[in-house]
Design an enzyme around this catalytic site. Sequence first.
Site, PDB file in Angstrom:
ATOM      1  N   LYS A 178     -10.390  -1.596  10.187  1.00 50.18           N
ATOM      2  CA  LYS A 178     -10.721  -2.547   9.307  1.00 50.18           C
ATOM      3  C   LYS A 178     -11.068  -3.858  10.003  1.00 50.18           C
ATOM      4  O   LYS A 178     -10.916  -5.284   9.587  1.00 50.18           O
ATOM      5  CB  LYS A 178      -9.223  -2.964   8.394  1.00 50.18           C
ATOM      6  CG  LYS A 178      -9.036  -1.990   7.514  1.00 50.18           C
ATOM      7  CD  LYS A 178      -7.770  -2.217   6.885  1.00 50.18           C
ATOM      8  CE  LYS A 178      -7.126  -1.010   6.162  1.00 50.18           C
ATOM      9  NZ  LYS A 178      -7.778  -0.406   5.164  1.00 50.18           N
ATOM     10  N   CYS A 184      -4.559   2.165  -3.903  1.00 46.72           N
ATOM     11  CA  CYS A 184      -3.373   3.152  -3.136  1.00 46.72           C
ATOM     12  C   CYS A 184      -2.112   1.904  -3.286  1.00 46.72           C
ATOM     13  O   CYS A 184      -1.510   1.664  -2.418  1.00 46.72           O
ATOM     14  CB  CYS A 184      -3.695   3.154  -1.730  1.00 46.72           C
ATOM     15  SG  CYS A 184      -4.967   4.245  -1.414  1.00 46.72           S
ATOM     16  N   ASP A 228       3.593  -4.690   7.963  1.00 41.29           N
ATOM     17  CA  ASP A 228       2.327  -3.955   7.846  1.00 41.29           C
ATOM     18  C   ASP A 228       1.028  -4.914   8.028  1.00 41.29           C
ATOM     19  O   ASP A 228       0.834  -5.827   7.009  1.00 41.29           O
ATOM     20  CB  ASP A 228       2.496  -3.278   6.426  1.00 41.29           C
ATOM     21  CG  ASP A 228       0.957  -2.666   6.054  1.00 41.29           C
ATOM     22  OD1 ASP A 228      -0.080  -3.050   6.712  1.00 41.29           O
ATOM     23  OD2 ASP A 228       0.827  -1.697   5.176  1.00 41.29           O
ATOM     24  N   HIS A 263       0.608  -1.380  -0.089  1.00 40.29           N
ATOM     25  CA  HIS A 263       0.039   0.076   0.040  1.00 40.29           C
ATOM     26  C   HIS A 263       0.877   1.068   0.026  1.00 40.29           C
ATOM     27  O   HIS A 263       1.799   1.126   0.570  1.00 40.29           O
ATOM     28  CB  HIS A 263      -0.556  -0.075   1.143  1.00 40.29           C
ATOM     29  CG  HIS A 263      -1.978   1.006   1.545  1.00 40.29           C
ATOM     30  ND1 HIS A 263      -1.619   2.229   1.800  1.00 40.29           N
ATOM     31  CD2 HIS A 263      -3.182   0.943   1.177  1.00 40.29           C
ATOM     32  CE1 HIS A 263      -2.675   2.937   1.903  1.00 40.29           C
ATOM     33  NE2 HIS A 263      -3.794   2.147   1.319  1.00 40.29           N
ATOM     34  N   GLN A 290      -3.956  -5.582   6.909  1.00 42.53           N
ATOM     35  CA  GLN A 290      -4.920  -6.596   6.195  1.00 42.53           C
ATOM     36  C   GLN A 290      -5.042  -7.924   6.842  1.00 42.53           C
ATOM     37  O   GLN A 290      -5.753  -8.673   6.681  1.00 42.53           O
ATOM     38  CB  GLN A 290      -4.751  -6.674   4.878  1.00 42.53           C
ATOM     39  CG  GLN A 290      -5.026  -5.628   3.787  1.00 42.53           C
ATOM     40  CD  GLN A 290      -6.262  -5.035   4.037  1.00 42.53           C
ATOM     41  OE1 GLN A 290      -7.351  -6.066   4.257  1.00 42.53           O
ATOM     42  NE2 GLN A 290      -6.669  -3.649   3.503  1.00 42.53           N
TER      43      GLN A 290
HETATM   44  N1  7TS Z   1      -1.462  -0.948   4.686  1.00 43.61           N
HETATM   45  C1  7TS Z   1      -2.492  -2.016   3.901  1.00 43.61           C
HETATM   46  C2  7TS Z   1      -1.888  -3.136   3.719  1.00 43.61           C
HETATM   47  C3  7TS Z   1      -3.502  -1.404   3.763  1.00 43.61           C
HETATM   48  O1  7TS Z   1      -4.457  -2.223   3.068  1.00 43.61           O
HETATM   49  C4  7TS Z   1      -3.971  -0.096   4.401  1.00 43.61           C
HETATM   50  C5  7TS Z   1      -5.428   0.606   3.935  1.00 43.61           C
HETATM   51  C6  7TS Z   1      -2.888   0.702   4.848  1.00 43.61           C
HETATM   52  C7  7TS Z   1      -1.881   0.052   5.036  1.00 43.61           C
HETATM   53  C8  7TS Z   1      -3.423   2.125   5.416  1.00 43.61           C
HETATM   54  O2  7TS Z   1      -4.519   2.049   6.565  1.00 43.61           O
HETATM   55  P1  7TS Z   1      -4.839   3.201   7.175  1.00 43.61           P
HETATM   56  O3  7TS Z   1      -5.841   2.647   8.126  1.00 43.61           O
HETATM   57  O4  7TS Z   1      -3.768   4.027   7.788  1.00 43.61           O
HETATM   58  O5  7TS Z   1      -5.309   3.780   6.046  1.00 43.61           O
HETATM   59  N2  7TS Z   1      -6.099  -0.075   2.841  1.00 43.61           N
HETATM   60  C9  7TS Z   1      -7.083   0.300   2.145  1.00 43.61           C
HETATM   61  C10 7TS Z   1      -7.786  -0.184   1.124  1.00 43.61           C
HETATM   62  O6  7TS Z   1      -7.148  -1.393   0.683  1.00 43.61           O
HETATM   63  N3  7TS Z   1      -8.704   0.441   0.620  1.00 43.61           N
HETATM   64  O7  7TS Z   1      -8.874   1.565   1.279  1.00 43.61           O
HETATM   65  C11 7TS Z   1      -7.746   1.305   2.359  1.00 43.61           C
END
Ligand code: 7TS
Length: 414
Positions: A231, A371, A205, A127, A208
């Site tokens: 999530k 992203c 990370d 991401h 997910q």
């Molecule tokens: N890393 C991964 C693997 C992600 O899927 C996401 C968000 C992030 C980092 C960032 O997370 P945040 O909570 O700081 O925003 N992924 C997604 C997505 O797949 N669609 O919208 C957000």
Amino acid sequence: MQTSVINIESIRNDFPILKRKVHKDKQLIYFDNAATSQKPIQVIEAISDYYLNYNSNIHRAVHELAEEATAAYETTRDKVAKFINVKNREEIVFVRGTTEAINLVAYSWGRQNVYKDDIIVTTEYEHHSNIVPWQMLAKEKGAKLEYIGVDDKGELILDQLDGYLDTGRVKLVTFSQMSNVLGTITNSDEIIKKCRKKGVKILVDAAQSVPHLKVDLQKLDCDFFAFSAHKMLGPTGVGVLWAKKELLESMSPFNGGGDMIREVHKYETTWNDLPYKFEAGTPNIADVIGFAAAMDYLERIGMDKVREHEIELTKYALDKLSQIKKIKLYGPNEMAKRGGVISFNLGDIHPHDLATIVDEDGVAIRSGHHCAQVLMERLDVAATSRASFYIYNTKEEIDVFIKSLNRAKELFRI
Ligand code: 7TS
């Protein structure tokens, strides 16, 4: 037709939003869980209970409300430690989300430890939040950013890591434990084993993975670990950075301000103990409290069952999807190597058009680059459509989705 492992009816009853209709009379089918999950009533009530009954700042006053709020906030920290199996609660730092956790490490650890010609290794399926902070750091320091490639099955080409490690210049290897586009579950143990031999630091990370897999940090021998509450049934604006105590102790603070200090004088300040050194200012109290209810909810079901349910749904969906002519599915075929995220393209229908058509039938999927533009380049596409599942999804919903995709095919005459 439901999956056999969890009691879906009772779970769905806990999610008020799942009862709503979209486009007047279409039952909502929510398949955008990789972006954010829905929230059960228990989480919503925990947040409103705080605002209704004990709203107060934490760690400051001695009055009863402040004590209740502080206790609830700190209870969440204990729950996180238990959820990811960490021994020391002071290693759990609350942040806004995965993005902030990674930026914290890049800023505080990175600026103290990465120098000219050093190498940071990431992967082609990250991401943007696990690419951009490292690009910024590399540019500032004259360091290099290198990528572990992705093969045609959607898995990392781990041999490439050996070449980077052999240079003796690698300071950090970072990877997502599950890809948000391909659903690939990374072979974390193998990467970590290779890095350990060379004394290289590892950031995982887990945005997910933590929501969908049982994670045990006493087994996964990494140095930094980042994930988001939103999530995994929790509220937005809350996330966790876990790092080993020695590392957190060696790092400078990320933000300066209230709560992160021990003593402030005109020209000098000493830092508070862990984890408060990294939690400057009034935190997101209500949502941290809500996050505890989310973890309770997942624990009541059991993370093994969550995973089993998703495997059943994903298998079912992949089987039906692969019968659609002209569909291109991305990611591994083997269920042991993937989570409940399915990216695809249908003929030359643009993913945004496809998402709009299925939305008319009530099905919320995501379309775009997710992203992950580096991965889109690798796949040689501008975008994909993506369906992602969670505990409240059913096979019946997948049937509606498949019907809707066939309607799109007819509309576009492909
Ligand atoms: N890393 C991964 C693997 C992600 O899927 C996401 C968000 C992030 C980092 C960032 O997370 P945040 O909570 O700081 O925003 N992924 C997604 C997505 O797949 N669609 O919208 C957000």
